[in-house]
Scaffold this motif. Sequence first.
Motif, PDB file in Angstrom:
ATOM      1  N   ILE A 209       6.401 -23.080 -50.348  1.00 17.33           N
ATOM      2  CA  ILE A 209       6.601 -23.474 -48.952  1.00 17.33           C
ATOM      3  C   ILE A 209       5.935 -24.816 -48.686  1.00 17.33           C
ATOM      4  O   ILE A 209       6.524 -25.717 -48.078  1.00 17.33           O
ATOM      5  N   SER A 210       4.698 -24.961 -49.162  1.00 20.23           N
ATOM      6  CA  SER A 210       3.964 -26.210 -48.932  1.00 20.23           C
ATOM      7  C   SER A 210       4.663 -27.389 -49.592  1.00 20.23           C
ATOM      8  O   SER A 210       4.699 -28.500 -49.040  1.00 20.23           O
ATOM      9  N   LEU A 211       5.229 -27.172 -50.773  1.00 19.75           N
ATOM     10  CA  LEU A 211       5.961 -28.234 -51.465  1.00 19.75           C
ATOM     11  C   LEU A 211       7.170 -28.681 -50.640  1.00 19.75           C
ATOM     12  O   LEU A 211       7.417 -29.877 -50.481  1.00 19.75           O
ATOM     13  N   VAL A 212       7.913 -27.706 -50.113  1.00 20.81           N
ATOM     14  CA  VAL A 212       9.083 -28.038 -49.299  1.00 20.81           C
ATOM     15  C   VAL A 212       8.660 -28.744 -48.014  1.00 20.81           C
ATOM     16  O   VAL A 212       9.270 -29.741 -47.604  1.00 20.81           O
ATOM     17  N   VAL A 213       7.590 -28.249 -47.380  1.00 24.60           N
ATOM     18  CA  VAL A 213       7.096 -28.869 -46.144  1.00 24.60           C
ATOM     19  C   VAL A 213       6.663 -30.311 -46.400  1.00 24.60           C
ATOM     20  O   VAL A 213       7.000 -31.222 -45.629  1.00 24.60           O
ATOM     21  N   GLU A 214       5.936 -30.554 -47.495  1.00 31.79           N
ATOM     22  CA  GLU A 214       5.488 -31.916 -47.796  1.00 31.79           C
ATOM     23  C   GLU A 214       6.678 -32.824 -48.127  1.00 31.79           C
ATOM     24  O   GLU A 214       6.688 -34.009 -47.760  1.00 31.79           O
ATOM     25  N   THR A 215       7.665 -32.261 -48.800  1.00 37.39           N
ATOM     26  CA  THR A 215       8.868 -33.035 -49.113  1.00 37.39           C
ATOM     27  C   THR A 215       9.517 -33.556 -47.833  1.00 37.39           C
ATOM     28  O   THR A 215       9.938 -34.716 -47.755  1.00 37.39           O
ATOM     29  N   ILE A 216       9.571 -32.696 -46.806  1.00 45.79           N
ATOM     30  CA  ILE A 216      10.147 -33.101 -45.521  1.00 45.79           C
ATOM     31  C   ILE A 216       9.198 -34.040 -44.774  1.00 45.79           C
ATOM     32  O   ILE A 216       9.601 -35.089 -44.275  1.00 45.79           O
ATOM     33  N   LEU A 239      19.522 -32.332 -47.743  1.00 43.98           N
ATOM     34  CA  LEU A 239      19.293 -32.087 -46.315  1.00 43.98           C
ATOM     35  C   LEU A 239      20.038 -30.845 -45.834  1.00 43.98           C
ATOM     36  O   LEU A 239      19.538 -30.110 -44.969  1.00 43.98           O
ATOM     37  N   TYR A 240      21.215 -30.575 -46.402  1.00 48.53           N
ATOM     38  CA  TYR A 240      21.953 -29.349 -46.054  1.00 48.53           C
ATOM     39  C   TYR A 240      21.133 -28.122 -46.454  1.00 48.53           C
ATOM     40  O   TYR A 240      20.999 -27.172 -45.666  1.00 48.53           O
ATOM     41  N   HIS A 241      20.589 -28.117 -47.675  1.00 47.00           N
ATOM     42  CA  HIS A 241      19.778 -26.974 -48.123  1.00 47.00           C
ATOM     43  C   HIS A 241      18.551 -26.782 -47.227  1.00 47.00           C
ATOM     44  O   HIS A 241      18.201 -25.649 -46.854  1.00 47.00           O
ATOM     45  N   LEU A 242      17.891 -27.874 -46.905  1.00 49.06           N
ATOM     46  CA  LEU A 242      16.698 -27.782 -46.069  1.00 49.06           C
ATOM     47  C   LEU A 242      17.035 -27.269 -44.671  1.00 49.06           C
ATOM     48  O   LEU A 242      16.296 -26.457 -44.099  1.00 49.06           O
ATOM     49  N   ALA A 243      18.164 -27.727 -44.123  1.00 45.84           N
ATOM     50  CA  ALA A 243      18.581 -27.265 -42.799  1.00 45.84           C
ATOM     51  C   ALA A 243      18.955 -25.784 -42.824  1.00 45.84           C
ATOM     52  O   ALA A 243      18.645 -25.039 -41.883  1.00 45.84           O
ATOM     53  N   ARG A 244      19.611 -25.364 -43.891  1.00 51.31           N
ATOM     54  CA  ARG A 244      19.960 -23.940 -44.005  1.00 51.31           C
ATOM     55  C   ARG A 244      18.706 -23.085 -44.049  1.00 51.31           C
ATOM     56  O   ARG A 244      18.621 -22.047 -43.380  1.00 51.31           O
ATOM     57  N   LEU A 245      17.710 -23.524 -44.822  1.00 52.25           N
ATOM     58  CA  LEU A 245      16.442 -22.794 -44.879  1.00 52.25           C
ATOM     59  C   LEU A 245      15.780 -22.769 -43.499  1.00 52.25           C
ATOM     60  O   LEU A 245      15.310 -21.716 -43.046  1.00 52.25           O
ATOM     61  N   ALA A 246      15.754 -23.915 -42.829  1.00 49.99           N
ATOM     62  CA  ALA A 246      15.094 -24.012 -41.522  1.00 49.99           C
ATOM     63  C   ALA A 246      15.796 -23.179 -40.459  1.00 49.99           C
ATOM     64  O   ALA A 246      15.163 -22.719 -39.505  1.00 49.99           O
ATOM     65  N   SER A 247      17.100 -22.976 -40.608  1.00 46.63           N
ATOM     66  CA  SER A 247      17.852 -22.229 -39.606  1.00 46.63           C
ATOM     67  C   SER A 247      17.743 -20.711 -39.785  1.00 46.63           C
ATOM     68  O   SER A 247      18.066 -19.954 -38.869  1.00 46.63           O
ATOM     69  N   ILE A 248      17.273 -20.273 -40.957  1.00 42.67           N
ATOM     70  CA  ILE A 248      17.224 -18.833 -41.257  1.00 42.67           C
ATOM     71  C   ILE A 248      15.800 -18.304 -41.316  1.00 42.67           C
ATOM     72  O   ILE A 248      15.538 -17.154 -40.955  1.00 42.67           O
ATOM     73  N   THR A 249      14.863 -19.123 -41.767  1.00 39.52           N
ATOM     74  CA  THR A 249      13.481 -18.676 -41.957  1.00 39.52           C
ATOM     75  C   THR A 249      12.521 -19.510 -41.098  1.00 39.52           C
ATOM     76  O   THR A 249      12.874 -20.608 -40.651  1.00 39.52           O
ATOM     77  N   PRO A 250      11.277 -19.026 -40.931  1.00 42.35           N
ATOM     78  CA  PRO A 250      10.271 -19.808 -40.193  1.00 42.35           C
ATOM     79  C   PRO A 250       9.427 -20.688 -41.096  1.00 42.35           C
ATOM     80  O   PRO A 250       8.472 -21.322 -40.632  1.00 42.35           O
ATOM     81  N   PHE A 251       9.752 -20.753 -42.374  1.00 47.25           N
ATOM     82  CA  PHE A 251       8.862 -21.379 -43.348  1.00 47.25           C
ATOM     83  C   PHE A 251       8.594 -22.866 -43.087  1.00 47.25           C
ATOM     84  O   PHE A 251       7.525 -23.367 -43.435  1.00 47.25           O
ATOM     85  N   ASP A 253       9.072 -24.448 -39.982  1.00 44.75           N
ATOM     86  CA  ASP A 253       9.081 -24.714 -38.537  1.00 44.75           C
ATOM     87  C   ASP A 253       8.219 -25.913 -38.157  1.00 44.75           C
ATOM     88  O   ASP A 253       8.558 -26.681 -37.245  1.00 44.75           O
ATOM     89  N   ALA A 254       7.105 -26.098 -38.866  1.00 44.75           N
ATOM     90  CA  ALA A 254       6.169 -27.163 -38.509  1.00 44.75           C
ATOM     91  C   ALA A 254       6.773 -28.556 -38.677  1.00 44.75           C
ATOM     92  O   ALA A 254       6.306 -29.511 -38.039  1.00 44.75           O
ATOM     93  N   VAL A 255       7.798 -28.673 -39.529  1.00 50.53           N
ATOM     94  CA  VAL A 255       8.397 -29.997 -39.777  1.00 50.53           C
ATOM     95  C   VAL A 255       9.886 -30.010 -39.435  1.00 50.53           C
ATOM     96  O   VAL A 255      10.612 -30.902 -39.867  1.00 50.53           O
ATOM     97  N   LYS A 256      10.332 -29.036 -38.649  1.00 55.59           N
ATOM     98  CA  LYS A 256      11.759 -28.978 -38.312  1.00 55.59           C
ATOM     99  C   LYS A 256      12.194 -30.216 -37.533  1.00 55.59           C
ATOM    100  O   LYS A 256      13.273 -30.770 -37.781  1.00 55.59           O
ATOM    101  N   ALA A 257      11.373 -30.684 -36.603  1.00 55.37           N
ATOM    102  CA  ALA A 257      11.724 -31.885 -35.833  1.00 55.37           C
ATOM    103  C   ALA A 257      11.844 -33.100 -36.743  1.00 55.37           C
ATOM    104  O   ALA A 257      12.735 -33.939 -36.562  1.00 55.37           O
ATOM    105  N   LYS A 258      10.961 -33.198 -37.737  1.00 58.28           N
ATOM    106  CA  LYS A 258      11.021 -34.303 -38.703  1.00 58.28           C
ATOM    107  C   LYS A 258      12.299 -34.211 -39.529  1.00 58.28           C
ATOM    108  O   LYS A 258      12.945 -35.235 -39.828  1.00 58.28           O
ATOM    109  N   LEU A 259      12.676 -32.999 -39.900  1.00 54.35           N
ATOM    110  CA  LEU A 259      13.899 -32.795 -40.670  1.00 54.35           C
ATOM    111  C   LEU A 259      15.118 -33.242 -39.872  1.00 54.35           C
ATOM    112  O   LEU A 259      15.992 -33.948 -40.397  1.00 54.35           O
TER     113      LEU A 259
END
Length: 353
Positions: A209-216, A239-251, A253-259
């Motif tokens: 999760i932290s790796l994905v969050v830092e990537t964003i 970006l499609y994969h990241l958006a799909r993850l963000a739309s289904i899970t809370p993992f 959320d902290a960087v959703k606006a940045k995404l």
Amino acid sequence: MLPIELLTKIRDLQINSQHSFFYKGLFPSSRVNTVLGLNRPDDNIFFSLSVIYVLQGLVGVLTEEEKVMVKEMEAALLPNLRYYTNKPERNSYNFWQKSKGKHFPNGHVLNKWSKFQLPDDIDTTSLAQMVVGASYQDALKTKRILPHYANLYRCRIKNGHKQLSKYKAYSTWFGKDMPIEFDVCVLCNYLLWLHRYGFEVNENDQDCISLVVETIDESLYFQSAFRSSPEYPKIEIILYHLARLASITPFVDAVKAKLIQDILLVYDHVEHPYAQMLLQSALLKLGVKRNVNRQSILQYVDTYWWFTAGLLSVYSNTQVQRVAPKSMFHFRFVCPAFNYVLVFENMLLNKTK
């Protein structure tokens, strides 16, 4: 074209006879290297699973007729999974069939060498278990073995973004002798699986999760799409994969606006119609509406590649890393049925969001 017409087209692409290179129930795909002039039919299970995964996620907005069609496609595909399973103690799946000589199918050279046979991977395994509806206990077998294939368990990752090498995140591959490889899209699919089964988040999961969050947060995919995702090295696909993850899970959320900010940035500059459609889908999943020119999208479904096999992507030698992203060293995988499914999804997102 109406959604039901598009879904019918997808269904018609599914193999309905075993008198072909492909098994009945698979969706045909091909692997291509335009530099070397290669184009081979490919019977991987990954694309067929991806088709059904997307369709299963849309069931809530389908008509009764469309639901029946999806169930029929699902039923036709699932018997094939037995050809792609490997070790029952971990319930893992392989991109290609596990029988001897089934890797690089329909090839002339690489399938003759066992060293080119891929180990099972987390990407295919996550999709397979979600599509088939594996039981909690069966999925738990896989979960328990995963730490053995995490970064820093037996070795440290030597490629990708160097600032991410500190994370004990999972490698794409189950192979004992395979170098560690991080792929943010693969980890997105893994985290969808983790969320689906409701497993407790352990140290390795948190690092994923932290790796994905830092990537964003650091927009690392703008530095290098290939280092972020050697299997899916296109910015719109990441970006499609990241958006799909963000739309289904809370993992994330902290960087959703940045995404969202990053997706909009790419959306405003992308010229390829199919890429623009994918970015529109990503935005719609996150509650942001943008228009897209749909007139020419369908002309790309036979050529748009979604996945790549980089023959040099896992190697750490500096000189090799420089040439690893070059198209000469990649097989690009194209699946018209999957490309149609993404158009189908986009049509429904535009209707319902």
